[in-house]
Design an enzyme around this catalytic site. Structure first.
Site, PDB file in Angstrom:
ATOM      1  N   GLU A  29      -1.894  -8.823   3.597  1.00  0.00           N
ATOM      2  CA  GLU A  29      -1.508  -9.392   4.511  1.00  0.00           C
ATOM      3  C   GLU A  29      -3.330 -10.029   5.296  1.00  0.00           C
ATOM      4  O   GLU A  29      -2.830 -10.967   5.897  1.00  0.00           O
ATOM      5  CB  GLU A  29      -0.155  -8.477   5.490  1.00  0.00           C
ATOM      6  CG  GLU A  29      -1.652  -7.436   6.022  1.00  0.00           C
ATOM      7  CD  GLU A  29      -1.401  -6.103   5.307  1.00  0.00           C
ATOM      8  OE1 GLU A  29      -1.501  -6.719   3.412  1.00  0.00           O
ATOM      9  OE2 GLU A  29      -1.638  -5.090   5.184  1.00  0.00           O
ATOM     10  N   CYS A  56       0.919  -1.419  -0.111  1.00  0.00           N
ATOM     11  CA  CYS A  56       0.031   0.305   0.421  1.00  0.00           C
ATOM     12  C   CYS A  56       0.671   1.527  -0.046  1.00  0.00           C
ATOM     13  O   CYS A  56       1.150   1.217  -0.833  1.00  0.00           O
ATOM     14  CB  CYS A  56      -1.332   0.293   1.040  1.00  0.00           C
ATOM     15  SG  CYS A  56      -2.849   0.615   0.841  1.00  0.00           S
ATOM     16  N   GLY A  79       3.367   1.250   1.082  1.00  0.00           N
ATOM     17  CA  GLY A  79       5.271   1.202   0.609  1.00  0.00           C
ATOM     18  C   GLY A  79       5.062   0.819  -0.680  1.00  0.00           C
ATOM     19  O   GLY A  79       6.127   1.514  -1.301  1.00  0.00           O
ATOM     20  N   HIS A  94      -3.721  -4.776   0.322  1.00  0.00           N
ATOM     21  CA  HIS A  94      -3.445  -5.096   1.316  1.00  0.00           C
ATOM     22  C   HIS A  94      -3.503  -7.154   1.736  1.00  0.00           C
ATOM     23  O   HIS A  94      -4.906  -7.834   2.425  1.00  0.00           O
ATOM     24  CB  HIS A  94      -4.165  -4.800   2.680  1.00  0.00           C
ATOM     25  CG  HIS A  94      -3.504  -3.551   3.123  1.00  0.00           C
ATOM     26  ND1 HIS A  94      -3.270  -3.339   3.181  1.00  0.00           N
ATOM     27  CD2 HIS A  94      -4.856  -2.421   2.420  1.00  0.00           C
ATOM     28  CE1 HIS A  94      -3.019  -1.675   3.682  1.00  0.00           C
ATOM     29  NE2 HIS A  94      -3.558  -1.369   2.575  1.00  0.00           N
TER      30      HIS A  94
HETATM   31  N1  GLN Z   1      -2.517   6.955   2.991  1.00  0.00           N
HETATM   32  C1  GLN Z   1      -2.292   5.876   1.659  1.00  0.00           C
HETATM   33  C2  GLN Z   1      -3.300   6.277   1.351  1.00  0.00           C
HETATM   34  O1  GLN Z   1      -4.626   6.646   1.745  1.00  0.00           O
HETATM   35  C3  GLN Z   1      -1.774   4.336   2.136  1.00  0.00           C
HETATM   36  C4  GLN Z   1      -2.880   3.908   3.135  1.00  0.00           C
HETATM   37  C5  GLN Z   1      -2.216   2.768   3.512  1.00  0.00           C
HETATM   38  O2  GLN Z   1      -0.970   1.950   3.300  1.00  0.00           O
HETATM   39  N2  GLN Z   1      -3.289   1.810   3.797  1.00  0.00           N
HETATM   40  O3  GLN Z   1      -4.030   6.374  -0.233  1.00  0.00           O
END
Ligand code: GLN
Length: 538
Positions: free
Chosen positions: A512, A384, A386, A510
């Site tokens: 995970e 995400c 990352g 995600h």
């Molecule tokens: N802050 C970022 C967004 O809103 C990533 C969110 C996250 O890592 N869950 O897109």
């Protein structure tokens, strides 16, 4: 249709005793005996869901396939049971009150004074039975958050008391989890806190049917018998839960203690066959006897509270066992990484993961970590935020887009390579308004993603507002960073990869959230495999 059975799990003496793990372990055993089981969590706080909570408060926010932002215990439920949970599996006091107040405004209670009893307790009972009513389950296990005696949990305890009479005594039971401390000065286990905790439950009209006693050391038969006598429960219904090194050993321990058979007897259900737990035991065996060991860095900003990355840590445990590899996951504070010290901070790692997150704090350290992984051919996995960091790093250092950024961090950046999704631009409400839950993704063949998933169509869970800005897709493609996963409906980029690199994959979703013990997530399995070289063999 057979009647649904309800098992309630309450906690006393101290918080964090592991009601979620006991509930999950019991559910696992009942499931292995052939019953359809689900678990639900009732949380006593006033937030409508934990989506608006800072991870420092309650750890990670877990997201279900239907897009509910929920308590991290639901992650345990899914990891143990290997079945999906939904919004109905997590209810908070905030949600209960919100529903009741909406009904009141609609006029549903016209003329009546709306009160905790019966209106709030009725709504709690409705939420509990909603899961049972789907017809999918023989047994619903409901975990009551908090500790008995808390002001906040009183309405839940009262609802449980009423449920026993509504559903019939043979269809409802209560398991109470407490702590039995060992006093080294006197060399004894102390049962008094448990006695007091049961007394508190009795004052609320609930006699627990089973007591699970958390303890650091084995309890003697005498201690168990004393608890049984003083707390008015059957001797066989006092179960110890001794500390173990892996949470996944708990089902096997509970089987040895006979927790599942005690519960089935109490609910007047057949024992059916003994649970073989074959896949489960195979996992434990691999976890206990690894053939290799890798050190992976998880770069994030919530490292003071490891619960903030619960699902990621568990996914590494699942993926590690699948590779018969012990993963030493080191949490590395992104605020402490800078271009000068990055080598000394990361050079000992076999792989680098950059964690999800929100806001600007620690972002430059994450970007520096990505650069180090990219330039030194170290396996990299971005989740995400990352992935978004990987995109920003590539834009700045390879495409030479000076000051490229996400508009989340720098709204005025000249190169908004990560930008707010169009449908997010008009949203001001924070609760439940991100891109949430399962979305489809089409995978390009001839990619690490395809090698990993071995298929072209997947569904993964999301929780974000920002996305890769497709305006720059060509620039990235020409320079060797490819979008290898795309949402077929919206064209949103889901996966980014580097071509000339050992393993460099960033995912907007995600993974995970969907890794389980018997079904480890392929991305974690494949990433760990990539981190493991000859030197890692034990
Ligand atoms: N802050 C970022 C967004 O809103 C990533 C969110 C996250 O890592 N869950 O897109």
């Amino acid at each position: 249709m057979a009647e649904v059975k309800y098992v309630f799990v309450t906690g006393g003496v101290a918080s964090s005793l592991g009601k979620g793990i006991i509930s999950s372990s019991l559910a696992k055993l009942l499931q292995s005996r052939g019953y359809n089981v689900t678990i639900q969590k009732l949380d006593p706080y006033i937030n409508v869901d934990p989506g608006t909570l800072n991870p420092y408060e309650h750890g990670e926010c877990y997201v279900t396939i239907d897009g509910a932002e929920t308590d991290l215990d639901l992650g345990h439920y899914e990891r143990f049971l290997n079945v999906h949970t939904t919004q109905a599996n997590n209810v908070t006091t905030g949600r209960i009150y919100k529903t009741v107040i909406e009904k009141e405004r609609r006029g549903d209670y016209l003329g009546k004074t709306v009160q905790v009893i019966p209106h709030i307790t009725d709504e709690i009972k409705r939420s509990i039975k909603l899961v049972g009513k789907t017809g999918e389950y023989d047994i619903v296990i409901t975990e009551i958050g908090g500790t008995v005696g808390d002001i906040e949990s009183l309405p839940y305890i009262e609802a449980v008391r009423q449920m026993k009479w509504d559903e019939g005594l043979k269809n409802c039971m209560v398991i109470h989890l407490t702590l039995v401390p060992f006093l080294s000065a006197s060399g004894e286990h102390k049962t008094k806190p448990t006695q007091h905790s049961v007394k508190t439950l009795l004052e609320a009209g609930i006699q627990p049917d089973v007591l699970v006693l958390r303890t650091e050391m084995e309890l003697t038969q005498d201690v168990k018998e004393k608890v049984a006598l003083f707390c008015n429960v059957d001797k066989g219904a006092v179960v110890q839960s001794v500390d173990v090194s892996s949470i996944y050993e708990v089902p096997v321990k509970m089987l040895e203690e006979g927790l599942d058979s005690t519960v089935l007897n109490r609910l007047q259900l057949d024992l059916k066959d003994d649970p073989p737990l074959l896949a489960w035991r195979d996992f434990l065996e691999k976890q206990a006897h690894p053939k290799s060991k890798v050190t992976i860095g998880l770069v994030g900003k919530y490292v003071e509270l490891p619960d903030a990355y619960k699902s990621i840590a568990e996914s590494f445990a699942h993926g590690g066992a699948a590779n018969e590899c012990q993963v030493d996951l080191q949490l590395i504070h992104s605020e402490e990484i800078n271009p000068e010290n990055v080598k000394s901070q990361l050079e000992h790692l076999d792989g680098i993961t950059v964690a999800p997150g929100f806001g600007a704090r620690g972002i430059e350290g994450k970007i520096t970590a990505v650069k180090y992984a990219r330039e030194n051919n170290i396996p990299f996995f971005g989740i995400c935020l990352g992935m978004q960091c990987a995109v920003i790093e590539f834009a700045r250092n390879v495409l030479e887009f000076e000051k490229a950024d996400s508009t989340e961090m720098d709204p005025k950046t000249p190169y908004p390579v990560i930008d707010l999704m169009e449908e997010q631009k008009s949203i001001t409400y924070k609760g439940g308004t991100m891109r949430l839950g399962g979305y489809e993704c089409n995978i390009r063949k001839n990619s690490k993603a395809f090698e990993t998933y071995k298929r072209t169509e997947i569904i993964e869970r999301h929780r974000h507002r920002y996305e890769f800005n497709n305006k720059y897709l060509d620039d990235f493609d020409k320079a060797g960073m490819y979008a290898t996963g795309i949402n077929p409906e919206s064209d949103l980029v889901e996966i980014m990869e580097l071509k000339d690199h050992k393993w460099f994959v960033g995912v907007q979703f995600h993974p995970e959230y969907s890794s389980t013990v018997v079904n480890p997530h392929p991305l974690f399995v494949n990433f760990i495999e990539a981190c493991c070289t000859r030197e890692n063999i034990l």
